[in-house]
Write an enzyme that holds these catalytic residues in place. Sequence first.
Site, PDB file in Angstrom:
ATOM      1  N   CYS A 116      38.412  52.803  41.957  1.00  0.00           N
ATOM      2  CA  CYS A 116      37.701  52.433  43.194  1.00  0.00           C
ATOM      3  C   CYS A 116      38.516  52.711  44.462  1.00  0.00           C
ATOM      4  O   CYS A 116      37.952  52.751  45.556  1.00  0.00           O
ATOM      5  CB  CYS A 116      37.306  50.964  43.129  1.00  0.00           C
ATOM      6  SG  CYS A 116      36.399  50.589  41.632  1.00  0.00           S
ATOM      7  N   HIS A 256      35.772  47.753  49.780  1.00  0.00           N
ATOM      8  CA  HIS A 256      35.165  48.198  48.532  1.00  0.00           C
ATOM      9  C   HIS A 256      34.046  47.232  48.156  1.00  0.00           C
ATOM     10  O   HIS A 256      34.217  46.015  48.237  1.00  0.00           O
ATOM     11  CB  HIS A 256      36.250  48.221  47.451  1.00  0.00           C
ATOM     12  CG  HIS A 256      35.732  48.515  46.087  1.00  0.00           C
ATOM     13  ND1 HIS A 256      34.906  49.591  45.827  1.00  0.00           N
ATOM     14  CD2 HIS A 256      35.917  47.882  44.900  1.00  0.00           C
ATOM     15  CE1 HIS A 256      34.609  49.598  44.547  1.00  0.00           C
ATOM     16  NE2 HIS A 256      35.206  48.581  43.961  1.00  0.00           N
ATOM     17  N   ASN A 286      28.264  48.586  42.614  1.00  0.00           N
ATOM     18  CA  ASN A 286      29.623  49.131  42.730  1.00  0.00           C
ATOM     19  C   ASN A 286      29.591  50.613  42.321  1.00  0.00           C
ATOM     20  O   ASN A 286      29.335  50.928  41.166  1.00  0.00           O
ATOM     21  CB  ASN A 286      30.538  48.311  41.808  1.00  0.00           C
ATOM     22  CG  ASN A 286      31.973  48.793  41.829  1.00  0.00           C
ATOM     23  OD1 ASN A 286      32.294  49.832  42.384  1.00  0.00           O
ATOM     24  ND2 ASN A 286      32.839  48.014  41.196  1.00  0.00           N
TER      25      ASN A 286
HETATM   26  O1  UT7 Z   1      35.455  47.825  41.209  1.00  0.00           O
HETATM   27  C1  UT7 Z   1      36.582  47.392  40.533  1.00  0.00           C
HETATM   28  C2  UT7 Z   1      36.815  46.003  40.704  1.00  0.00           C
HETATM   29  N1  UT7 Z   1      35.842  45.204  39.986  1.00  0.00           N
HETATM   30  C3  UT7 Z   1      35.626  44.007  40.419  1.00  0.00           C
HETATM   31  O2  UT7 Z   1      36.157  43.685  41.453  1.00  0.00           O
HETATM   32  C4  UT7 Z   1      34.809  43.035  39.618  1.00  0.00           C
HETATM   33  C5  UT7 Z   1      35.495  41.708  39.648  1.00  0.00           C
HETATM   34  N2  UT7 Z   1      34.836  40.635  38.913  1.00  0.00           N
HETATM   35  C6  UT7 Z   1      33.666  40.118  39.276  1.00  0.00           C
HETATM   36  O3  UT7 Z   1      33.030  40.579  40.210  1.00  0.00           O
HETATM   37  C7  UT7 Z   1      33.164  38.891  38.539  1.00  0.00           C
HETATM   38  O4  UT7 Z   1      34.192  38.380  37.721  1.00  0.00           O
HETATM   39  C8  UT7 Z   1      31.893  39.130  37.687  1.00  0.00           C
HETATM   40  C9  UT7 Z   1      30.696  39.364  38.579  1.00  0.00           C
HETATM   41  C10 UT7 Z   1      32.111  40.312  36.780  1.00  0.00           C
HETATM   42  C11 UT7 Z   1      31.595  37.892  36.839  1.00  0.00           C
HETATM   43  O5  UT7 Z   1      31.470  36.738  37.666  1.00  0.00           O
HETATM   44  P1  UT7 Z   1      32.208  35.390  37.241  1.00  0.00           P
HETATM   45  O6  UT7 Z   1      31.856  34.376  38.235  1.00  0.00           O
HETATM   46  O7  UT7 Z   1      33.669  35.717  37.072  1.00  0.00           O
HETATM   47  O8  UT7 Z   1      31.490  35.023  35.901  1.00  0.00           O
HETATM   48  P2  UT7 Z   1      32.087  34.820  34.421  1.00  0.00           P
HETATM   49  O9  UT7 Z   1      32.527  36.146  33.861  1.00  0.00           O
HETATM   50  O10 UT7 Z   1      33.093  33.724  34.443  1.00  0.00           O
HETATM   51  O11 UT7 Z   1      30.832  34.310  33.656  1.00  0.00           O
HETATM   52  C12 UT7 Z   1      30.237  33.051  33.951  1.00  0.00           C
HETATM   53  C13 UT7 Z   1      29.055  32.839  33.041  1.00  0.00           C
HETATM   54  C14 UT7 Z   1      29.396  33.082  31.563  1.00  0.00           C
HETATM   55  O12 UT7 Z   1      28.659  32.134  30.782  1.00  0.00           O
HETATM   56  P3  UT7 Z   1      29.383  30.853  30.165  1.00  0.00           P
HETATM   57  O13 UT7 Z   1      30.477  31.385  29.301  1.00  0.00           O
HETATM   58  O14 UT7 Z   1      29.904  30.097  31.354  1.00  0.00           O
HETATM   59  O15 UT7 Z   1      28.273  30.179  29.423  1.00  0.00           O
HETATM   60  C15 UT7 Z   1      28.859  34.472  31.301  1.00  0.00           C
HETATM   61  O16 UT7 Z   1      28.496  34.664  29.955  1.00  0.00           O
HETATM   62  O17 UT7 Z   1      28.024  33.768  33.361  1.00  0.00           O
HETATM   63  C16 UT7 Z   1      27.625  34.478  32.193  1.00  0.00           C
HETATM   64  N3  UT7 Z   1      27.239  35.826  32.567  1.00  0.00           N
HETATM   65  C17 UT7 Z   1      25.970  36.155  32.897  1.00  0.00           C
HETATM   66  N4  UT7 Z   1      24.839  35.451  32.945  1.00  0.00           N
HETATM   67  C18 UT7 Z   1      23.718  36.078  33.336  1.00  0.00           C
HETATM   68  C19 UT7 Z   1      28.017  36.939  32.694  1.00  0.00           C
HETATM   69  N5  UT7 Z   1      27.272  37.979  33.080  1.00  0.00           N
HETATM   70  C20 UT7 Z   1      25.995  37.534  33.221  1.00  0.00           C
HETATM   71  C21 UT7 Z   1      24.802  38.132  33.604  1.00  0.00           C
HETATM   72  N6  UT7 Z   1      23.691  37.378  33.646  1.00  0.00           N
HETATM   73  N7  UT7 Z   1      24.714  39.433  33.938  1.00  0.00           N
END
Ligand code: UT7
Length: 329
Positions: A116, A256, A286
């Site tokens: 990125c 970004h 993204n």
């Molecule tokens: O471009 C390169 C750089 N990339 C980035 O900067 C991405 C950085 N990371 C992020 O943007 C975030 O970490 C994400 C958007 C990928 C995830 O957000 P988060 O707040 O960190 O969520 P999480 O991974 O902790 O997941 C929270 C919950 C989980 O459920 P439980 O375990 O709490 O029951 C996931 O299973 O949300 C669930 N979950 C979803 N639910 C519905 C994860 N993805 C989804 C989804 N829809 N698409």
Amino acid sequence: MKKKIGVKISGTGSYFPKKVLTNVDLEKIIDTSDEWISTRTGIKERRVSEINEPTSELAFKASVEALKFANISPKQIDMILVATITPDMLFPSTACFLQAKLNIPPAPAFDLSASCSGFIYGISIAKAFIESGLYKKILLVGVDELTKITDWTDRNTCVLFGDGAGAMILSASYEDDNVLSVFLGADGSYSNLLFLPAGGTFSPATIDTVNKRLHTIKMHGKEVFRAAVPKMVFAAEKALEFSGKKLEDVKLFIPHQANMRIIKAVAKKMGISMDKVFVNIHKTGNVSSATTITALDEAIKTNKLKNGDIVELVAFGGGFTWGAAVIRI
Ligand code: UT7
């Protein structure tokens, strides 16, 4: 005394594929919701390239627009640089495919891979080549088709990515000097947090790698999020310091576009009000190497910027890599 060669930003262009994939469309194929995606990421929809529309095709369309905007003919281009992590093929480079499509006469053409942060790395390379006196008109493209390396069964990642391309023409000039500073960094010890495991020499393609979906992006989102915010702040502050400008001199910050929560956290930590931060993630998702340049192009074409305005670009991505650039439009 010999006059210093400056870098003029002669023009920009961008291109997004026609096909739109909304969060509501995604609700039909995986266990997710528009509400989750919107609140956790800020994304509402993304663009998806056709199967017969490779990365070089998006790069071509963005380049044609940038050349037209700059009023420069492809014949005048003496270097082609493409920042991408989704090349048409492992080789030849996408830059070579682009050169052929644009009919650019023999000139050096190569890809650079910094995920990125790729476009900002590209600005730095173009600046160095121009200032050295070696090249005079460089076509720099940031382009990715992340939807082609996405695991559509993994809701943790597949809701995040899109496809797009942005291009910039940088020219040698004795009147203008538009790239005020660039700051880059990387830390390869984090390479296991955001990567594509197979298809390279580490794990060549086999039926097994395909069956295990190892040709698609793997990401530990939370860890990436945690690292992204301080590194983007660090890079943005360093580039600003090297440019000799102050926060209040910057008309627009273009971060970004990976997650709206990351963008807001970076702005808050730097003390920048959100009305000075450009956001288009809701429409694009993204698009990796293409985010900063497509956002910059949109800001220029929608008159959010005028000649002479100072802009800061900042990015962070797999590697980890990070970078920031302070430029004058
Ligand atoms: O471009 C390169 C750089 N990339 C980035 O900067 C991405 C950085 N990371 C992020 O943007 C975030 O970490 C994400 C958007 C990928 C995830 O957000 P988060 O707040 O960190 O969520 P999480 O991974 O902790 O997941 C929270 C919950 C989980 O459920 P439980 O375990 O709490 O029951 C996931 O299973 O949300 C669930 N979950 C979803 N639910 C519905 C994860 N993805 C989804 C989804 N829809 N698409």
